[in-house]
Design a protein around this motif. Structure first.
Motif, PDB file in Angstrom:
ATOM      1  N   MET A  76       0.849  -1.198   0.000  1.00 36.18           N
ATOM      2  CA  MET A  76       0.000   0.000   0.000  1.00 36.18           C
ATOM      3  C   MET A  76       0.879   1.240   0.000  1.00 36.18           C
ATOM      4  N   GLN A  77       0.503   2.258  -0.770  1.00 36.69           N
ATOM      5  CA  GLN A  77       1.243   3.509  -0.777  1.00 36.69           C
ATOM      6  C   GLN A  77       0.843   4.360   0.419  1.00 36.69           C
ATOM      7  N   PHE A  78       1.819   5.080   0.961  1.00 35.14           N
ATOM      8  CA  PHE A  78       1.558   5.913   2.131  1.00 35.14           C
ATOM      9  C   PHE A  78       1.914   7.363   1.823  1.00 35.14           C
ATOM     10  N   ILE A  79       1.336   8.238   2.606  1.00 33.70           N
ATOM     11  CA  ILE A  79       1.669   9.659   2.545  1.00 33.70           C
ATOM     12  C   ILE A  79       2.236  10.034   3.916  1.00 33.70           C
ATOM     13  N   GLU A  80       3.386  10.724   3.912  1.00 34.83           N
ATOM     14  CA  GLU A  80       4.106  10.994   5.154  1.00 34.83           C
ATOM     15  C   GLU A  80       4.598  12.440   5.150  1.00 34.83           C
ATOM     16  N   ASN A  81       4.536  13.057   6.332  1.00 37.04           N
ATOM     17  CA  ASN A  81       4.940  14.467   6.421  1.00 37.04           C
ATOM     18  C   ASN A  81       6.371  14.619   6.934  1.00 37.04           C
ATOM     19  N   LYS A  82       6.818  15.857   6.953  1.00 35.73           N
ATOM     20  CA  LYS A  82       8.050  16.232   7.642  1.00 35.73           C
ATOM     21  C   LYS A  82       7.656  17.174   8.761  1.00 35.73           C
ATOM     22  N   THR A  83       8.060  16.854   9.974  1.00 33.64           N
ATOM     23  CA  THR A  83       7.732  17.731  11.093  1.00 33.64           C
ATOM     24  C   THR A  83       8.636  18.973  11.055  1.00 33.64           C
ATOM     25  N   PHE A  84       8.255  19.948  11.880  1.00 32.78           N
ATOM     26  CA  PHE A  84       9.028  21.187  11.923  1.00 32.78           C
ATOM     27  C   PHE A  84      10.493  20.889  12.251  1.00 32.78           C
ATOM     28  N   ASP A  85      10.712  19.980  13.203  1.00 34.42           N
ATOM     29  CA  ASP A  85      12.098  19.685  13.617  1.00 34.42           C
ATOM     30  C   ASP A  85      12.879  18.988  12.506  1.00 34.42           C
ATOM     31  N   GLU A  86      12.206  18.246  11.631  1.00 33.77           N
ATOM     32  CA  GLU A  86      12.890  17.523  10.553  1.00 33.77           C
ATOM     33  C   GLU A  86      13.239  18.430   9.372  1.00 33.77           C
ATOM     34  N   ILE A  87      12.480  19.510   9.245  1.00 33.08           N
ATOM     35  CA  ILE A  87      12.659  20.388   8.085  1.00 33.08           C
ATOM     36  C   ILE A  87      13.928  21.220   8.245  1.00 33.08           C
ATOM     37  N   LYS A  88      14.669  21.323   7.153  1.00 33.61           N
ATOM     38  CA  LYS A  88      15.883  22.147   7.135  1.00 33.61           C
ATOM     39  C   LYS A  88      15.769  23.196   6.030  1.00 33.61           C
ATOM     40  N   VAL A  89      16.379  24.355   6.243  1.00 33.77           N
ATOM     41  CA  VAL A  89      16.437  25.372   5.191  1.00 33.77           C
ATOM     42  C   VAL A  89      17.149  24.763   3.980  1.00 33.77           C
ATOM     43  N   GLY A  90      16.567  24.938   2.817  1.00 31.46           N
ATOM     44  CA  GLY A  90      17.110  24.347   1.587  1.00 31.46           C
ATOM     45  C   GLY A  90      16.375  23.098   1.147  1.00 31.46           C
ATOM     46  N   ASP A  91      15.552  22.504   2.062  1.00 32.95           N
ATOM     47  CA  ASP A  91      14.743  21.346   1.647  1.00 32.95           C
ATOM     48  C   ASP A  91      13.816  21.749   0.510  1.00 32.95           C
ATOM     49  N   ARG A  92      13.588  20.845  -0.398  1.00 32.74           N
ATOM     50  CA  ARG A  92      12.689  21.149  -1.513  1.00 32.74           C
ATOM     51  C   ARG A  92      11.890  19.912  -1.909  1.00 32.74           C
ATOM     52  N   ALA A  93      10.781  20.163  -2.574  1.00 33.87           N
ATOM     53  CA  ALA A  93       9.948  19.089  -3.126  1.00 33.87           C
ATOM     54  C   ALA A  93       9.359  19.602  -4.430  1.00 33.87           C
ATOM     55  N   ASP A  94       8.992  18.677  -5.305  1.00 35.40           N
ATOM     56  CA  ASP A  94       8.414  19.105  -6.584  1.00 35.40           C
ATOM     57  C   ASP A  94       7.402  18.080  -7.085  1.00 35.40           C
ATOM     58  N   GLY A 136       3.658  18.597   4.306  1.00 36.86           N
ATOM     59  CA  GLY A 136       2.820  17.419   4.217  1.00 36.86           C
ATOM     60  C   GLY A 136       1.635  17.476   5.166  1.00 36.86           C
ATOM     61  N   PRO A 137       1.011  16.319   5.451  1.00 38.13           N
ATOM     62  CA  PRO A 137      -0.197  16.289   6.288  1.00 38.13           C
ATOM     63  C   PRO A 137       0.013  16.986   7.634  1.00 38.13           C
ATOM     64  N   GLY A 138      -0.965  17.798   8.009  1.00 33.42           N
ATOM     65  CA  GLY A 138      -0.881  18.574   9.246  1.00 33.42           C
ATOM     66  C   GLY A 138      -0.455  19.996   9.031  1.00 33.42           C
ATOM     67  N   THR A 139      -0.068  20.343   7.793  1.00 35.90           N
ATOM     68  CA  THR A 139       0.355  21.711   7.476  1.00 35.90           C
ATOM     69  C   THR A 139      -0.842  22.655   7.490  1.00 35.90           C
ATOM     70  N   ILE A 140      -0.631  23.850   8.034  1.00 36.38           N
ATOM     71  CA  ILE A 140      -1.675  24.879   8.036  1.00 36.38           C
ATOM     72  C   ILE A 140      -1.167  26.078   7.243  1.00 36.38           C
ATOM     73  N   TYR A 141      -1.901  26.441   6.196  1.00 38.86           N
ATOM     74  CA  TYR A 141      -1.563  27.619   5.393  1.00 38.86           C
ATOM     75  C   TYR A 141      -1.753  28.889   6.210  1.00 38.86           C
ATOM     76  N   VAL A 142      -0.808  29.810   6.150  1.00 38.24           N
ATOM     77  CA  VAL A 142      -0.956  31.118   6.792  1.00 38.24           C
ATOM     78  C   VAL A 142      -1.124  32.202   5.731  1.00 38.24           C
ATOM     79  N   THR A 143      -0.143  32.306   4.833  1.00 39.49           N
ATOM     80  CA  THR A 143      -0.257  33.275   3.730  1.00 39.49           C
ATOM     81  C   THR A 143       0.354  32.672   2.467  1.00 39.49           C
ATOM     82  N   GLN A 144      -0.058  33.246   1.340  1.00 40.55           N
ATOM     83  CA  GLN A 144       0.505  32.848   0.049  1.00 40.55           C
ATOM     84  C   GLN A 144       0.438  34.048  -0.881  1.00 40.55           C
ATOM     85  N   ASN A 145       1.556  34.405  -1.498  1.00 38.38           N
ATOM     86  CA  ASN A 145       1.486  35.409  -2.561  1.00 38.38           C
ATOM     87  C   ASN A 145       1.958  34.767  -3.857  1.00 38.38           C
TER      88      ASN A 145
END
Length: 465
Positions: A1-19, A78-87
Motif C-alpha cells: 500500500m502507498q503511504f503519505i508521510e509528512n516532515k515535522t518542523f524539527d525535521e525540516i531544514k532550510v534548503g529542503d525542496r519538493a516538486d 505534508g499532512p498537518g500543514t496549516i496555510y498562513v499566507t501565500q502570494n
C-alpha cells in the motif's frame, strides 16, 4: 500500500525542496471550472480564446496555485500543514498540453511560531517561469504516516452534448417540410419553432389556428411567415397531416399535443394511411452520459409483443436510422436475460433466428449478435468476464429488446437513473414521425427533428443512387 508521510518542523531544514509535475488536460480545466464556478470563456470557449490576448485556451491562474497547495499539503511539509499566507506572481499563461513543474523550497524557519517560509516556483516544459511566489505555513509537530487516499473516478459529461453533435450534422442539409400536428402547448410549438429556427425543418402547423396563435403568444413567438392549416380539433389535424404526407406535400410528421394513438390511427389506415411493407417501429435515440456514443433502443413504444417477423422490421428500421446518423456499420445487440440460446426463453430463440436472418441477407447493413444480456451488450468488461468473443458485445450501437415492456423499462431507467437524454422517431411509414413524450424538453425535440432530417436525406440519397 502507498503511504503519505509528512516532515515535522524539527525535521525540516532550510534548503529542503519538493516538486511535482502535471500536464494540463482539457478535463483539468473543466473540473476546475465545475468546482470553482469560474466559467470565464478564456478557459472554456476555444473560439473566444482565439480572439483573446493569448490566442489559445489557458488554465485558470489558480490551477497552478492549487498545485502549490497540493505540494505543501502532501509533500513538504505534508499532512498537518496549516496555510498562513501565500502570494503569487503570474508571469506566463499555461496552455493546453503544457507541462508544469511545481517546486517549493524552504527559505526560513521560525521556531517560536513553528512557521516555515517556502519559495514557490512553477515552470513550463521550456523552463519558463509561469508562477512565482512565497508561502508561509505552520508546520506539523507530530509525525503523520497514512495510507494514500484513492481518489474517485470523475466522468465529465456535457448534458445533451451528443445531441448537439447530431444537430450540428444537419447544418448543410436542406430543411425538411414537416407537418406539426396539433402544436397547442408551449413545448410542442416551441420545439417545432426552434427546429425551424435552426433550419432543420420547415414547419407547417396543423390544428385550431386560434389555439396555436394563443400558444405562440404565451411563449412570445411571432408566427408571421409560418404556414398554419386551420382544423377544428386534434383528430382532424392528424388526418390532414397524413393526407399531406400521402400526397407528398410534407416529408415528415411531428407529434404535438395529442395522444400517440390519435396520431397513429390515420397513419395505419389501410386505404388512406402511410403504411408500407414494413411494420411501424419506434426507436429511442439516447445520449447516455457514461456511454461513448449514441445508443438506439427499439422497440419501446409501439409493438407490444413483436413476432419474429416484426422483430426483423424493428432491427432493419433501427439499422437504417443508425446508418443515417453516421454509423456506417451498426452493431446490433439482440437482448435477452441470458447470453445463451435457451429453449425455455423464447427471446433467445428469436435472437438466434435474427442473427441467422442477417447471415442469409434478410437483414442488411449491420452486424448482429444475440442473445446478449444487457450488461455484456454495453460493457466490454462484462463480456470478457463471461468469455464472450463478439464484434458487438460491449460495443453495441443498437439494443433490440424482447418486447415493449422491457424496452420501455430499459429506456426509462437510462433516462431517469443514468441521466440520459432521449429523442424518439417512428419508422416504417412513408415518412418518419417525430414522436416525443409530453415531458420531453426542447433539446429532445430538436434532436428528434435532427435525426429525422438526417434520415430523410439519407433515404432520398439512396433513392437517387
Amino acid at each position: 500500500m502507498q503511504f503519505i508521510e509528512n516532515k515535522t518542523f524539527d525535521e525540516i531544514k532550510v534548503g529542503d525542496r519538493a516538486d511535482l509535475t502535471r500536464r494540463l488536460k482539457p478535463q483539468d480545466i473543466e473540473l476546475f471550472a465545475v468546482v470553482s464556478g469560474d466559467i470565464n470563456p478564456a478557459h472554456l470557449d476555444a473560439e473566444y480564446a482565439q480572439s483573446d490576448m493569448f490566442h489559445k485556451v489557458i488554465a485558470h491562474g489558480m490551477w497552478g496555485g492549487a498545485l502549490i497547495s497540493a505540494l505543501l499539503g502532501t509533500e513538504l511539509p505534508g499532512p498537518g500543514t496549516i496555510y498562513v499566507t501565500q502570494n503569487l506572481n503570474f508571469r506566463r499563461p499555461v496552455g493546453l498540453g503544457d507541462t508544469v513543474t511545481v517546486q517549493v523550497t524552504v527559505t526560513a524557519k521560525d521556531a517560536a511560531l513553528h512557521q516555515v517560509t517556502l519559495d514557490c516556483l512553477c515552470t513550463n516544459q521550456d523552463g519558463d517561469t509561469v508562477i512565482q511566489g512565497q508561502a508561509l505555513v505552520i508546520a506539523p509537530d507530530k509525525k503523520v504516516r497514512r495510507p494514500r487516499v484513492a481518489l474517485p473516478e470523475v466522468h465529465l459529461h456535457d448534458r445533451g452534448d451528443g445531441f448537439e453533435d447530431l444537430i450540428r450534422a444537419t447544418k448543410d442539409l436542406a430543411a425538411i417540410r414537416t407537418a406539426v400536428v396539433h402544436p397547442c402547448d408551449e413545448l410542442s410549438l416551441g420545439g417545432a419553432l426552434a427546429a425551424g429556427d435552426k433550419a432543420i425543418i420547415h414547419p407547417v402547423l396543423i390544428g385550431p389556428k386560434a389555439k396555436i396563435e394563443a400558444t405562440a403568444a404565451q411563449i412570445g413567438r411571432d408566427l408571421t411567415g409560418i404556414e398554419i392549416i386551420d382544423t377544428p380539433h386534434s383528430h382532424a389535424a392528424a388526418e390532414t397531416a397524413v393526407a399531406l404526407a400521402r400526397e407528398g406535400s410534407v416529408d415528415m410528421l411531428m407529434k404535438g399535443k395529442l395522444h400517440t394513438d390519435e396520431l397513429l390511427r390515420p397513419i395505419l389506415n389501410k386505404e388512406t394511411g402511410l403504411r408500407t411493407e414494413r411494420r411501424l417501429t419506434h426507436v429511442f435515440a439516447l445520449d447516455v452520459p457514461h456511454y461513448p456514443k449514441p445508443l438506439l433502443v427499439s422497440d419501446a413504444a409501439i409493438n407490444i409483443a413483436p413476432t419474429l417477423q416484426t422483430k426483423r422490421d424493428i432491427v432493419q428500421n433501427a439499422i437504417d436510422l443508425a446508418r443515417a446518423i453516421g454509423i456506417s456499420v451498426p452493431k446490433v445487440a439482440i437482448l435477452s436475460a441470458v447470453e445463451t440460446v435457451t429453449a425455455t426463453l423464447p427471446s433467445t430463440l428469436d435472437a438466434a433466428a435474427l442473427c441467422k436472418m442477417a447471415d442469409r441477407g434478410q437483414i442488411t447493413g449491420g452486424v448482429l449478435d444475440g442473445p446478449l444480456a444487457f450488461d455484456n451488450a454495453v460493457s466490454k468488461a462484462a463480456a470478457e468476464t463471461k468469455g464472450i468473443t463478439s464484434a458487438v458485445a460491449g460495443d453495441a450501437d443498437i439494443l433490440v429488446v424482447p418486447d415493449l415492456e422491457a424496452g420501455n423499462m430499459v429506456a426509462k431507467q437510462l433516462i431517469y437513473l443514468a441521466g440520459a437524454e432521449a429523442a424518439g422517431l417512428v419508422l416504417g411509414a412513408r415518412v418518419p414521425i417525430v414522436l416525443t413524450s409530453r415531458a420531453d424538453g426542447v433539446l429532445s425535440r430538436l434532436a428528434s427533428a435532427a435525426i429525422a432530417q438526417l434520415f430523410v436525406h439519407s433515404q432520398q440519397g439512396e433513392q437517387r443512387s
